[in-house]
Design an enzyme around this catalytic site. Sequence first.
Site, PDB file in Angstrom:
ATOM      1  N   HIS A 104      -0.182   6.520   8.835  1.00  0.00           N
ATOM      2  CA  HIS A 104       0.544   5.291   9.167  1.00  0.00           C
ATOM      3  C   HIS A 104       2.018   5.417   8.802  1.00  0.00           C
ATOM      4  O   HIS A 104       2.906   5.119   9.612  1.00  0.00           O
ATOM      5  CB  HIS A 104      -0.097   4.123   8.410  1.00  0.00           C
ATOM      6  CG  HIS A 104       0.485   2.786   8.710  1.00  0.00           C
ATOM      7  ND1 HIS A 104      -0.129   1.873   9.538  1.00  0.00           N
ATOM      8  CD2 HIS A 104       1.636   2.183   8.301  1.00  0.00           C
ATOM      9  CE1 HIS A 104       0.606   0.774   9.619  1.00  0.00           C
ATOM     10  NE2 HIS A 104       1.691   0.943   8.872  1.00  0.00           N
ATOM     11  N   GLU A 105       2.279   5.869   7.583  1.00  0.00           N
ATOM     12  CA  GLU A 105       3.679   5.943   7.132  1.00  0.00           C
ATOM     13  C   GLU A 105       4.451   7.020   7.874  1.00  0.00           C
ATOM     14  O   GLU A 105       5.632   6.839   8.199  1.00  0.00           O
ATOM     15  CB  GLU A 105       3.725   6.177   5.621  1.00  0.00           C
ATOM     16  CG  GLU A 105       2.983   5.134   4.793  1.00  0.00           C
ATOM     17  CD  GLU A 105       3.342   3.701   5.155  1.00  0.00           C
ATOM     18  OE1 GLU A 105       4.526   3.431   5.470  1.00  0.00           O
ATOM     19  OE2 GLU A 105       2.445   2.845   5.136  1.00  0.00           O
ATOM     20  N   GLY A 141       0.825  -1.200   0.000  1.00  0.00           N
ATOM     21  CA  GLY A 141       0.000   0.000   0.000  1.00  0.00           C
ATOM     22  C   GLY A 141       0.857   1.247   0.000  1.00  0.00           C
ATOM     23  O   GLY A 141       0.642   2.179  -0.771  1.00  0.00           O
TER      24      GLY A 141
END
Length: 850
Positions: free
Chosen positions: A310-311, A274
């Site tokens: 998230h990253e 992703g």
Amino acid sequence: MRPLPSELVSTAAADPHRLPRHAQPRRYEVTLTPDLETARFDGSVRVQFEVTEPGHRALTLNAAELEISAVEVDGISATFHLDDNLERLLIDAEHALVVGGHELTIAFTGTINDKLRGFYRSTYVDDSGEQRVIATTQMQSTDCRRAFPCWDEPDFKATFAITLVVADDLLAVSNSPEVSRAPAGDGQVAITFGDTMAMSTYLVAFVVGPLETTDWIDVDGIPLRIVHVPGKEHLTDFGLDVGAFCLRWFQEYYGIPYPADKVELLALPDFAAGAMENLGCITFRENLLLVDPAKATQPERQLVADVVAHELAHMWFGDLVTMRWWNGIWLNEAFATFMEIAACDAFRPEWGRWLTFGLERTAAFETDSLSSTRPVEFEVRSPQDAEGMFDVLTYQKGGALLRMLEQHLGAEAFRSGVSHYLRRHALGNTETSDLWDAIEEVTGEPVRRIMDSWIWQPGYPLVDADIDASGRLVLRQSRFSFEPDSSDDTIWMIPLAIRTDSGTQRVLMSELELAVDVDGNGPVVVNAGGDGFVRVAYGPALIGRLAQSIGRLSVLERYCLVDDALAAVHAGRMDAADLLDLLDGFDDETSLPVWQSIAAALRTVRRWAPDAAALDVVAERARGLIGPALERLGDPAPGEPELDGTLRGLLLRTMALVGRDQGAIARCAEAIESHRAGANVDAELLAAATTVVAATGDDAEYERLLEGYRQGVTPQEQLRNLYALAEFDDEALVLRTCELAMSDEVKTQNAPFLLRSCIANPSHGPAAWAFVARRWSEANSRFPTNTIVRMVDSVKLLTGEAEVHSVQSFFAEHPIPQAEATLRQVLERQRVNARCADIQQKVLGSLTEG
């Protein structure tokens, strides 16, 4: 050829997956000259390394799919050997290396591959119809060795200075800012990037191609921009907003400044995962970064926000502080999952992100209810073992466990412990226990004992709750399982909140049974707040109290009530008729997360229907439940809460497909026609309608949706239309979609998931599975290795006797080595579903009698 020195032979034999530790890299200087037309690259690497033990003359690095032309150690030519099986470069310095600093130089060439790993090709078609090529990277877990020789293990941290020699009209980016560029002849320029902080090889990134960027924006001194293919800058504003918010929010949460010099978010046309948390150079699938908020649904916008958050969370938890070995990857990903939800809850409080996380947590519950589940952390030795860690237990179960701990300790105490951990281990590597110890030091709670019981043991507890003769609440824990006759004496330390009319008390259940004093005869809610990673089974007296008080439960508690009931049916503790009766009690429900659980239950019950008469019964029950809720919502209105639109889309889709309501089907067809005529149709209605018109459509509709995929103006619109092609109730059209997935018209990053959707088709999944089985070798050679098991995940929905035999026997002869554990879980879940379907078909059949 001279034989290898015995030292090299012995170290390879001792551990084929872990490198010797006597040499430690400190700084890499990597120079690469990629040729995008021939898909080849030339390279050199100079490594400053330190020898920490005397008496060694050999060096062992990782290298794969590279051709090595020269090696020097301290300026002296050295002999070398490539071990393709072990992906190692074995070097004989021909003299003992003294303790202290040394220099290694290697010249090599390689291929810019098509497998979406290492240094690989990504392509797009420009406005003139010409295919353009990008060279980009994906190093996690063990693919940096495909770009340059290196010590490719996470605890061999070093700094990296990257130089890219590229055509002067191409954009080149890497982890650090550009510090110089110089002409390199033949229209090329050598671009050098600054040294990174000390980091692991799997975080190295460099990208070259005909790309464009937004302007830099300043986020309290941190430069931020998005890199994208030409013509898509208008889709970048939302991603930039999320990125800027999260950078500020994470620095405040962690209490630590952002550890790099800049942030570039790159939207790539081809990407197997992703997104990837490369320090300062974060790569994404296009649909996870580029979005038009006016045309996207709330879940599509939320997905972008989730992934960006998230990253960026990883820049601290994962990049600044990194697991020592791949067994600890679960904590990196679980913590980033926890932080993505927390950050998005702060970014858009109205989304209720901790509530909708319940649906994601359910996926972890389902896997963890199987005999073939695994502990969250387990021994990882090989690269294939590491690849198998990237699953729902790592992300969703891990994130849910951290949420449970946070709620037990208190949000501020938990945050302080995390900050203490990051400060203590900055630029270093850790084991899981280091985090528990840091939080324990801050809070004084037995964090390691609590979490060890969850991390090192597979499964999760079912808490049976009842009232004894003296009026006390009696709780008893056992391992929840879909196997009705299973027995397991596992004990967890369960943080539980228990709510009665007199208030909420928190307990730590560390034994098989616990008795708790409660007041009054009102409802008792075990797992109050719904944050515990447990299921609850209430005794008759307690379930009766709850049934009369559903409206007094919180959103997540109501969600859990439905979700626990559906799980109980799969485990043989309830039947479908009881489940439908329970759902009838939610006729006044207004919350999206609860309706997501209800809709999932209704879709499951529909699959159990043995014949047309049973389908009619399920459809009637669905219409009776959904109709009033849909009527209450009415038509989209300006300024309405975002989640009202999402709920409307969910209800309309479920009303049409499960309820088989002709009015809902007609409403969807009207929405699609209005959209095609140029009208501005609400995005949530349009997304729901796209699925419904496919499921009820014909050949002509298939052509229109296929064209919608080809001509879609946003990544989200393209994917909506693409995946709708798997929904048709026509075997020939489903098989046509399968053929489409194997063509060059669908990118290999998306094709496995399109096939997964075809296998999930309620009527024609068996035909799609037969197609995949026939084309198995082609799929394995064509698609990224990490997508193969995901492609076949939906075989668990094929519950007919012939289909179960076909799937089970096929995989007995066609293993998926990189995902052995996950495949075992898929196959067991199919058997569970088949057994459950056989039982519930009889139950539903009995509802039609008389």
